[in-house]
Design a protein around this motif. Structure first.
Motif, mmCIF file in Angstrom:
data_model
loop_
_atom_site.group_PDB
_atom_site.id
_atom_site.type_symbol
_atom_site.label_atom_id
_atom_site.label_comp_id
_atom_site.label_asym_id
_atom_site.label_seq_id
_atom_site.Cartn_x
_atom_site.Cartn_y
_atom_site.Cartn_z
ATOM 1 N N CYS A 18 0.553 -1.427 0.544
ATOM 2 C CA CYS A 18 -0.315 -0.048 -0.279
ATOM 3 C C CYS A 18 1.410 1.200 -0.283
ATOM 4 N N GLU A 19 1.855 1.380 1.028
ATOM 5 C CA GLU A 19 3.164 2.149 0.816
ATOM 6 C C GLU A 19 3.201 2.530 -0.860
ATOM 7 N N ASP A 20 3.988 1.424 -1.673
ATOM 8 C CA ASP A 20 4.443 1.746 -2.519
ATOM 9 C C ASP A 20 3.761 2.162 -4.247
ATOM 10 N N MET A 21 2.326 2.706 -3.426
ATOM 11 C CA MET A 21 1.227 2.028 -4.967
ATOM 12 C C MET A 21 1.566 4.037 -5.733
ATOM 13 N N LYS A 22 1.065 4.119 -6.827
ATOM 14 C CA LYS A 22 1.346 6.043 -7.367
ATOM 15 C C LYS A 22 0.417 6.271 -7.176
ATOM 16 N N TYR A 23 -0.874 5.412 -7.435
ATOM 17 C CA TYR A 23 -2.408 5.937 -7.620
ATOM 18 C C TYR A 23 -3.021 5.241 -6.299
ATOM 19 N N CYS A 24 -4.793 6.151 -6.279
ATOM 20 C CA CYS A 24 -5.455 5.377 -5.287
ATOM 21 C C CYS A 24 -4.528 5.688 -3.578
ATOM 22 N N LYS A 25 -3.811 6.901 -3.742
ATOM 23 C CA LYS A 25 -3.363 6.981 -2.062
ATOM 24 C C LYS A 25 -4.052 7.014 -1.014
ATOM 25 N N ARG A 26 -5.154 8.029 -1.345
ATOM 26 C CA ARG A 26 -5.606 7.689 -0.332
ATOM 27 C C ARG A 26 -6.905 6.126 -0.025
ATOM 28 N N GLN A 27 -6.853 5.983 -0.745
ATOM 29 C CA GLN A 27 -7.762 4.356 -0.589
ATOM 30 C C GLN A 27 -6.754 3.259 -0.316
ATOM 31 N N CYS A 28 -5.135 3.280 -0.532
ATOM 32 C CA CYS A 28 -4.630 2.664 -0.331
ATOM 33 C C CYS A 28 -4.008 3.040 1.540
ATOM 34 N N GLN A 29 -4.087 4.232 1.486
ATOM 35 C CA GLN A 29 -3.761 4.898 3.107
ATOM 36 C C GLN A 29 -4.705 3.787 3.711
ATOM 37 N N ARG A 30 -5.767 3.995 3.634
ATOM 38 C CA ARG A 30 -6.922 3.589 4.814
ATOM 39 C C ARG A 30 -6.951 2.163 4.587
ATOM 40 N N LEU A 31 -6.539 1.681 3.691
ATOM 41 C CA LEU A 31 -6.230 0.003 4.172
ATOM 42 C C LEU A 31 -5.688 0.026 4.968
ATOM 43 N N LEU A 88 -9.545 3.907 -13.486
ATOM 44 C CA LEU A 88 -9.946 5.334 -12.972
ATOM 45 C C LEU A 88 -11.030 6.005 -14.199
ATOM 46 N N THR A 89 -10.404 5.488 -15.388
ATOM 47 C CA THR A 89 -10.984 6.283 -16.612
ATOM 48 C C THR A 89 -12.622 5.311 -15.993
ATOM 49 N N SER A 90 -13.045 4.084 -15.636
ATOM 50 C CA SER A 90 -14.022 3.587 -15.976
ATOM 51 C C SER A 90 -15.416 4.551 -15.865
ATOM 52 N N SER A 91 -16.715 4.049 -16.239
ATOM 53 C CA SER A 91 -17.251 5.104 -15.409
ATOM 54 C C SER A 91 -18.242 4.503 -14.614
ATOM 55 N N PHE A 92 -17.563 3.241 -14.329
ATOM 56 C CA PHE A 92 -18.322 2.788 -12.652
ATOM 57 C C PHE A 92 -17.468 3.018 -11.413
ATOM 58 N N ASP A 93 -18.197 2.025 -9.838
ATOM 59 C CA ASP A 93 -17.879 3.171 -8.986
ATOM 60 C C ASP A 93 -16.478 2.814 -8.956
ATOM 61 N N ARG A 94 -15.866 3.693 -8.479
ATOM 62 C CA ARG A 94 -13.814 4.129 -8.459
ATOM 63 C C ARG A 94 -13.028 3.621 -6.662
ATOM 64 N N THR A 95 -14.265 3.109 -6.203
ATOM 65 C CA THR A 95 -13.809 2.612 -4.818
ATOM 66 C C THR A 95 -13.144 1.728 -5.104
ATOM 67 N N LEU A 96 -11.413 1.392 -5.224
ATOM 68 C CA LEU A 96 -10.687 0.636 -5.340
ATOM 69 C C LEU A 96 -10.720 -0.823 -4.462
ATOM 70 N N PHE A 97 -11.507 -1.139 -3.646
ATOM 71 C CA PHE A 97 -10.794 -1.842 -2.146
ATOM 72 C C PHE A 97 -12.791 -2.263 -1.873
ATOM 73 N N GLN A 134 -18.926 4.858 3.853
ATOM 74 C CA GLN A 134 -18.539 6.685 4.209
ATOM 75 C C GLN A 134 -17.173 6.778 3.794
ATOM 76 N N GLU A 135 -16.318 6.655 4.299
ATOM 77 C CA GLU A 135 -14.930 7.038 4.342
ATOM 78 C C GLU A 135 -14.512 6.394 3.411
ATOM 79 N N ASP A 136 -14.651 4.918 2.595
ATOM 80 C CA ASP A 136 -14.447 4.626 1.266
ATOM 81 C C ASP A 136 -15.124 5.582 -0.346
#
Length: 423
Positions: A18-31, A88-97, A134-136
């Motif tokens: 999670c620390e090494d992820m370049k994108y979706c950093k907020r979601q990675c930090q939460r996980l 990230l460019t899909s039109s769906f829910d962008r909640t990664l985890f 809600q956080e996610d």
């Protein structure tokens, strides 16, 4: 290594990923934070040197391990730049985890219970599941805002990658659909005897003042049976004569993407005779009804709908001589299971007219026919109706499939309100 050691080791690996992820950093930090909090009581438990764990704790640890394995695989997948940009460019829910967080919440609850019961350790009080969601959602929105601030080159690159994948998936799904389509027996168009439709119960689908539509069975095929109310036919002989002349015209429209017509049924055991037209049954209703019900159709599903509709109209336009539908709209197409589209509106129109002068059912005001009329014909009603005018109408249908929306809905609503005010 025992189960406790394996879970801690795997959790620390996910933490580092999670620390090494370049994108979706907020979601990675939460996980990462959630995994970290769960590991703390387990590390204390490990420090106590306990070797024989109760079955309840072992089971909870096994569940935790399964979730961590899933998280590890997902992080590995989305560490790939192309995969992440497509997501990230899909039109769906962008909640990664999203799925992982739901399972992790369950593990948190399970570990809280078994560790507190055994008084070996204590997990921090569990957050409400709604709070996690809600956080996610907030994290996903923040990650999306960050992504949108990237350079235009990266966004274009992501869009092209996503388009490539979507096209490949569309072709796979289309090939799969063609294999799964149930082949309808090659019954000739003919006059069908009532007893051929009477071996199963008819299920009423809808009814209005002009007729009733039923679901039934004709030999091995599921069919839709349209029964006319108050027929105006002067004689059954005239209906049969008109039907016989029209059969040859209908046979040239034989296509997997044009609604199959089986024939007419005339029941002369009742007075006046009961007239019915028997066609192929389409489970999902009209294209417009499907778009109203299924707001979350995927890109691939929409492309499949477009291909099916286009193939049906193409078949009609390439008949000899050229035939025009003259009433193309999203209600002119029916859809079977698997999103297989059938062009309709060709069902023995002359025969229907010979049965009743009131054959056109009242259409729901969901979409007005004006939306499909070309600008040239709106400007001059005497302008010739040709293939170009019909393709314009079809273009509006394609827009509906792509967006799911009602064509010109806001404009037509304003016009409607304007005329109401005049009244």
């Amino acid at each position: 290594m025992d189960i406790l050691g394996r879970v801690i080791s795997l959790g620390e690996l996910v933490y580092r990923q999670c620390e090494d992820m370049k994108y979706c950093k907020r979601q990675c930090q939460r996980l990462k934070d959630r995994v970290h909090h769960l590991l703390q009581p387990l590390q204390r438990l490990q420090a106590q040197g306990k070797s024989n764990l109760p079955d309840e704790i072992t089971e909870a640890l096994n569940n935790f391990q399964a979730v961590l394995e899933e998280a590890k695989k997902k992080i590995c997948k989305f560490s790939n730049k192309s995969n992440m940009l497509r997501f990230l460019t899909s039109s769906f829910d962008r909640t990664l985890f999203k799925d992982i967080n739901e399972k992790l919440n369950d593990v948190w609850a399970e570990l809280s219970l078994v560790l507190q019961v055994d008084q070996w350790a204590c997990v921090s009080s569990i957050s409400e599941k709604a709070s996690w969601q809600q956080e996610d959602q907030q994290d996903a929105e923040e990650d999306w805002r960050v992504f949108q601030s990237l350079s235009g080159t990266e966004i274009i690159e992501a869009s092209l990658e996503k388009l490539k994948v979507d096209i490949e998936e569309t072709m796979r799904q289309w090939a799969k659909l063609q294999k799964s389509i149930k082949k309808i027996p090659e019954y000739p168009i003919k006059e069908i005897k009532k007893e051929e439709l009477s071996h199963t119960d008819w299920i009423l689908l809808r009814k209005n003042e002009f007729g009733s539509l039923y679901k039934g069975k004709y030999h091995q095929a599921l069919v839709a049976i349209k029964v006319f109310h108050n027929p105006q036919a002067r004689s059954s002989a005239l209906v049969r004569e008109t039907f016989a002349k029209e059969i040859s015209t209908m046979q040239k429209f034989d296509s997997p993407n044009i609604l199959r017509i089986f024939g007419i049924c005339i029941d002369e055991t009742v007075t006046p005779p009961q007239y019915s037209i028997v066609t192929e049954y389409c489970e999902l209703g009209t294209l417009r009804e499907l778009l109203d019900k299924k707001k979350d159709l995927t890109f691939v599903q929409r492309i499949i709908l477009i291909l099916g509709a286009a193939k049906g109209l193409y078949r009609m336009h390439n008949s000899e001589p050229l035939a025009l539908h003259e009433n193309i709209s999203s209600t002119s197409f029916l859809v079977t299971e698997g999103y297989h589209v059938k062009l309709t509106g060709l069902k023995l129109s002359k025969t229907q007219t010979s049965i009743s002068q009131y054959t056109k059912r009242k259409k729901a005001k969901r979409v007005t026919s004006t939306a499909y009329v070309s600008p040239q014909r709106l400007e001059n009603v005497y302008n010739e109706y040709d293939v170009k005018a019909e393709i314009y109408s079809f273009g509006i249908v394609l827009w509906e499939i792509a967006t799911g929306k009602i064509p010109f809905e806001e404009v037509l609503e304003r016009l409607s309100n304007f005329y109401k005010d005049l009244d």
